[in-house]
Design an enzyme around this catalytic site. Structure first.
Site, PDB file in Angstrom:
ATOM      1  N   ARG A  69      31.694  35.376  37.190  1.00 14.54           N
ATOM      2  CA  ARG A  69      31.244  34.967  35.858  1.00 14.54           C
ATOM      3  C   ARG A  69      31.897  33.660  35.411  1.00 14.54           C
ATOM      4  NH1 ARG A  69      31.538  40.398  36.199  1.00 14.54           N
ATOM      5  NH2 ARG A  69      33.648  40.399  35.394  1.00 14.54           N
ATOM      6  N   GLU A 106      45.386  46.035  39.596  1.00 15.92           N
ATOM      7  CA  GLU A 106      45.802  47.368  39.177  1.00 15.92           C
ATOM      8  C   GLU A 106      45.499  48.415  40.249  1.00 15.92           C
ATOM      9  OE1 GLU A 106      43.160  45.772  37.050  1.00 15.92           O
ATOM     10  OE2 GLU A 106      44.862  44.543  36.505  1.00 15.92           O
TER      11      GLU A 106
END
Length: 183
Positions: A69, A106
């Site tokens: 994006r 993460e």
């Protein structure tokens, strides 16, 4: 469409109606912010890009947009300010001998790459992406760009999720965001 720069209040209202939210995507507990409604509305996208140009430093020579994006938003932003655009890609997407950096997420690790010889030393460079959350990808993009000995003018994001610590991963990097949301 008017060439006038929209106000912050107009942009806030526009983004409230042009960012979709998907709970529990891509995993439970995550609220995904989808920019597709913004992208499909040419007038809204143009207004956001026009407003965004007022938030970034002057004399940017290159925008480095992070896949994917960051490409979609960084390229028209670069066009609007008269800067070049450099894609920061996922591993394995660039030919030749791209510069790469592996970083922690993460849920694992990822690698980001820049095309070889894409930035010249001293180039005034801005990092752009759609979202600043925990800051891992943004920090890796900044670190990788610095390997080209460029001048990092800052990092700029369409959306910042406040409270996830992203800013803390970018010490000393001037930041700008079009729209800040509570996590």
């Amino acid at each position: 469409m008017s060439d006038a720069v929209p106000s912050a209040a107009q942009i806030d209202a526009l983004l409230h109606t042009h960012i979709a939210e998907y709970p529990d995507f891509p995993s439970p507990g995550v609220l995904f912010r989808d920019i597709t409604p913004l992208l499909r509305d040419a007038e809204a996208l143009r207004a956001v890009i026009r407003y965004w140009t007022t938030l970034i430093p002057e004399d940017v020579e290159y925008i480095v947009g992070t896949e994917a994006r960051g490409f979609v938003l960084g390229a028209p932003l670069a066009y609007e300010i008269g800067a070049g655009f450099i894609p920061a890609r996922k591993a394995g997407k660039l030919p030749g001998s791209p510069a790469g950096l592996t970083y922690d997420l993460e849920y694992g690790t990822a690698e980001i790459q820049l095309p070889e010889n894409s930035l010249r030393a001293g180039a005034r460079t801005l990092i752009v992406d759609d979202l600043l959350a925990t800051g891992g990808t943004a920090a890796a993009t900044v670190e990788l760009a610095r390997r080209f000995d460029v001048e990092i003018l800052g990092a700029s994001f369409l959306i910042e999720l406040d409270g996830l610590g992203g800013r803390g991963k970018l010490p000393g990097v001037p930041l700008s965001t079009v729209w800040t949301l509570d996590n």
